[in-house]
Design a protein around this motif. Sequence first.
Motif, mmCIF file in Angstrom:
data_model
loop_
_atom_site.group_PDB
_atom_site.id
_atom_site.type_symbol
_atom_site.label_atom_id
_atom_site.label_comp_id
_atom_site.label_asym_id
_atom_site.label_seq_id
_atom_site.Cartn_x
_atom_site.Cartn_y
_atom_site.Cartn_z
ATOM 1 N N SER A 71 0.837 -1.192 0.000
ATOM 2 C CA SER A 71 0.000 0.000 0.000
ATOM 3 C C SER A 71 0.873 1.244 0.000
ATOM 4 O O SER A 71 2.066 1.199 0.343
ATOM 5 C CB SER A 71 -0.924 0.012 1.223
ATOM 6 O OG SER A 71 -0.167 -0.019 2.421
ATOM 7 N N THR B 74 -6.986 -1.563 -5.331
ATOM 8 C CA THR B 74 -7.963 -0.516 -5.079
ATOM 9 C C THR B 74 -7.262 0.833 -5.060
ATOM 10 O O THR B 74 -6.085 0.935 -4.716
ATOM 11 C CB THR B 74 -8.697 -0.745 -3.747
ATOM 12 O OG1 THR B 74 -7.748 -0.705 -2.678
ATOM 13 C CG2 THR B 74 -9.398 -2.094 -3.753
ATOM 14 N N TYR B 75 -8.039 1.867 -5.379
ATOM 15 C CA TYR B 75 -7.432 3.140 -5.712
ATOM 16 C C TYR B 75 -8.535 4.191 -5.638
ATOM 17 O O TYR B 75 -9.721 3.883 -5.804
ATOM 18 C CB TYR B 75 -6.845 2.994 -7.105
ATOM 19 C CG TYR B 75 -6.308 4.196 -7.797
ATOM 20 C CD1 TYR B 75 -5.503 5.113 -7.153
ATOM 21 C CD2 TYR B 75 -6.574 4.389 -9.150
ATOM 22 C CE1 TYR B 75 -4.989 6.198 -7.824
ATOM 23 C CE2 TYR B 75 -6.054 5.466 -9.831
ATOM 24 C CZ TYR B 75 -5.273 6.379 -9.163
ATOM 25 O OH TYR B 75 -4.763 7.443 -9.832
ATOM 26 N N ASN B 76 -8.176 5.433 -5.372
ATOM 27 C CA ASN B 76 -9.186 6.475 -5.246
ATOM 28 C C ASN B 76 -10.069 6.638 -6.474
ATOM 29 O O ASN B 76 -11.218 7.041 -6.372
ATOM 30 C CB ASN B 76 -8.513 7.814 -4.945
ATOM 31 C CG ASN B 76 -8.048 7.883 -3.515
ATOM 32 O OD1 ASN B 76 -7.120 7.179 -3.142
ATOM 33 N ND2 ASN B 76 -8.690 8.694 -2.697
ATOM 34 N N ASP C 262 -10.872 0.712 -9.475
ATOM 35 C CA ASP C 262 -10.104 -0.506 -9.268
ATOM 36 C C ASP C 262 -9.218 -0.780 -10.472
ATOM 37 O O ASP C 262 -9.677 -0.774 -11.611
ATOM 38 C CB ASP C 262 -11.030 -1.712 -9.063
ATOM 39 C CG ASP C 262 -11.856 -1.592 -7.803
ATOM 40 O OD1 ASP C 262 -11.429 -0.858 -6.891
ATOM 41 O OD2 ASP C 262 -12.916 -2.226 -7.731
ATOM 42 N N HIS D 28 -1.613 11.540 -8.262
ATOM 43 C CA HIS D 28 -2.381 10.297 -8.148
ATOM 44 C C HIS D 28 -2.028 9.550 -6.855
ATOM 45 O O HIS D 28 -0.957 9.708 -6.305
ATOM 46 C CB HIS D 28 -2.148 9.403 -9.354
ATOM 47 C CG HIS D 28 -0.696 9.135 -9.628
ATOM 48 N ND1 HIS D 28 0.121 10.060 -10.242
ATOM 49 C CD2 HIS D 28 0.087 8.063 -9.372
ATOM 50 C CE1 HIS D 28 1.341 9.572 -10.350
ATOM 51 N NE2 HIS D 28 1.358 8.365 -9.823
ATOM 52 N N GLY D 29 -2.917 8.703 -6.388
ATOM 53 C CA GLY D 29 -2.787 7.906 -5.163
ATOM 54 C C GLY D 29 -4.178 7.758 -4.581
ATOM 55 O O GLY D 29 -5.107 8.340 -5.101
ATOM 56 N N HIS D 30 -4.382 7.008 -3.538
ATOM 57 C CA HIS D 30 -3.604 6.106 -2.698
ATOM 58 C C HIS D 30 -3.892 4.663 -3.131
ATOM 59 O O HIS D 30 -5.014 4.375 -3.536
ATOM 60 C CB HIS D 30 -4.034 6.270 -1.239
ATOM 61 C CG HIS D 30 -4.231 7.693 -0.799
ATOM 62 N ND1 HIS D 30 -5.434 8.355 -0.943
ATOM 63 C CD2 HIS D 30 -3.383 8.583 -0.222
ATOM 64 C CE1 HIS D 30 -5.323 9.592 -0.451
ATOM 65 N NE2 HIS D 30 -4.088 9.748 0.004
ATOM 66 N N PHE D 31 -2.960 3.728 -2.923
ATOM 67 C CA PHE D 31 -3.054 2.391 -3.506
ATOM 68 C C PHE D 31 -3.034 1.305 -2.442
ATOM 69 O O PHE D 31 -2.315 1.406 -1.451
ATOM 70 C CB PHE D 31 -1.865 2.144 -4.450
ATOM 71 C CG PHE D 31 -1.737 3.148 -5.554
ATOM 72 C CD1 PHE D 31 -2.487 3.009 -6.713
ATOM 73 C CD2 PHE D 31 -0.872 4.218 -5.446
ATOM 74 C CE1 PHE D 31 -2.368 3.926 -7.743
ATOM 75 C CE2 PHE D 31 -0.746 5.146 -6.472
ATOM 76 C CZ PHE D 31 -1.501 4.995 -7.625
ATOM 77 N N HIS E 79 -10.692 12.976 -4.238
ATOM 78 C CA HIS E 79 -10.394 12.104 -3.107
ATOM 79 C C HIS E 79 -11.593 11.887 -2.202
ATOM 80 O O HIS E 79 -11.561 11.041 -1.323
ATOM 81 C CB HIS E 79 -9.213 12.663 -2.304
ATOM 82 C CG HIS E 79 -7.907 12.334 -2.942
ATOM 83 N ND1 HIS E 79 -7.518 11.042 -3.195
ATOM 84 C CD2 HIS E 79 -6.911 13.127 -3.405
ATOM 85 C CE1 HIS E 79 -6.326 11.051 -3.773
ATOM 86 N NE2 HIS E 79 -5.949 12.294 -3.910
ATOM 87 N N ARG F 201 -13.562 3.150 1.236
ATOM 88 C CA ARG F 201 -12.557 2.104 1.404
ATOM 89 C C ARG F 201 -13.066 1.015 2.335
ATOM 90 O O ARG F 201 -13.807 1.288 3.288
ATOM 91 C CB ARG F 201 -11.293 2.702 2.000
ATOM 92 C CG ARG F 201 -10.550 3.672 1.093
ATOM 93 C CD ARG F 201 -9.757 2.927 0.063
ATOM 94 N NE ARG F 201 -8.771 3.779 -0.562
ATOM 95 C CZ ARG F 201 -7.945 3.370 -1.516
ATOM 96 N NH1 ARG F 201 -8.006 2.120 -1.934
ATOM 97 N NH2 ARG F 201 -7.074 4.193 -2.047
ATOM 98 N N ASP G 98 -8.621 -2.193 3.456
ATOM 99 C CA ASP G 98 -7.873 -1.141 2.782
ATOM 100 C C ASP G 98 -7.385 -0.098 3.779
ATOM 101 O O ASP G 98 -6.228 0.345 3.736
ATOM 102 C CB ASP G 98 -8.749 -0.463 1.728
ATOM 103 C CG ASP G 98 -8.749 -1.201 0.408
ATOM 104 O OD1 ASP G 98 -8.195 -2.309 0.359
ATOM 105 O OD2 ASP G 98 -9.303 -0.674 -0.575
#
Length: 413
Positions: free
Chosen positions: A179, A200-202, A205, A220-223, A273, A282, A286
């Motif tokens: 993560s 999974t990602y903001n 998927d 970009h993020g969060h993973f 976000h 989430r 996660d």
Amino acid sequence: MRPHVELIHEDDYIWHVAELVGGEGRASERRLSVDEEDGSSSLRVDFHTDWGRSPGIHHANTEYHVLKGSMTYGGKTFGPGAYVYAPKGVPTDAITFTEGTQILHYREYGDAGFDRVESIQAPRWSDAREDVTVLDTAAMQWDAVPNAGPMPGLFIKYLHVDPVTGFYTRLVHAQEGWSDHRVAHHPCYEEAYTTQGRMTYNFGDLDLGTYFFRPARIKHGHFVADKGGTTWLLRSDGELHNWYSENEWVRWGADAVNYGPGGGRMRWSQSTHDRASGPSSRSEADLEALQASVRHSHSLGDTDSAYVPHAQRVDPSIIAIAKALDAANLQGGHGQEHDHDHDHGHEHGHEHPHLDWGASPASLEHPHERTDEGAYNWGFSRAIRPGEEIPAPILSSLPVRSRSRGRWDGDGM
């Protein structure tokens, strides 16, 4: 310049007749990303019959990666995982694909042009460099990424690295539970196609067949890597530096003219976000993985803030607005409607504090953004030299819903 494509599944693209000049057989392509200026393309190709092409010279730096089926190059046959890099201007050997084969096909800095030659001994173009690379990636070992981010568990197979530009292609695997609680931007573009697993990602998927193309500096993020981990074929047009941000927020507003309740003020407090909360929130797993990323970062001596999903804390944008109001009040409340009648010269007895809105936008640019060949393209990749100012990230827009997948995908941040 290619447009920003964030988390679109290949099912959302239509099929076209494949543009494979000089080949014999039938194939279709999905155009994942295309640069209309120079012909650069990222494609998913399906072969409906056996297909082949004789030796020749490509007009673009060209890559083939087999997802399913088989490929024969130079008389040697490979299965899934086969990879060929053919520099433009360099003679390449005959290549064939069997019926039913599925590949990723990339062209960079050129179009689909192809000139037949008698053999690979034919003359190169005068400006050609490098040689053809042929790999069986399925037989390659995974190497641990030395700096995987805040958490260990990221692995890589290097397929091709341009020794001059730093452009590189690699397979990347994040093991289950890997993560990253931060958001990042880079000086180069970054694109990836998911070949295995789910993350999974903001913005949605990252699962099998999901694709993104991010121009330079898109944030970009969060993973979080799901069960079984996740694998991508990932490409960048230069050395990939990770510049991290945290406590991110976006707030925007305006006065509605002819829409909204009574045509009045509309205030948008949602950022991309905000998908981290509400119906698309989430999972508990996660959230724990993202907190584990923070704890690991702290164990390394970093000072990262805790990960808190949006709408679960005081929004930093509200705090920023409050601070701005406080600063304005410290100026004496000198708006257009104040009613005290003292003279506004230098003798009125109190000074106005400077209202600091942060760094000037110009100071957040790359030093060459106003002068080089990409001066009018804010997402243009530029090499970062030691000592140069690191440019700020580019913010984009809200997620969109995939029509064919029936889920939220994203188009930026």
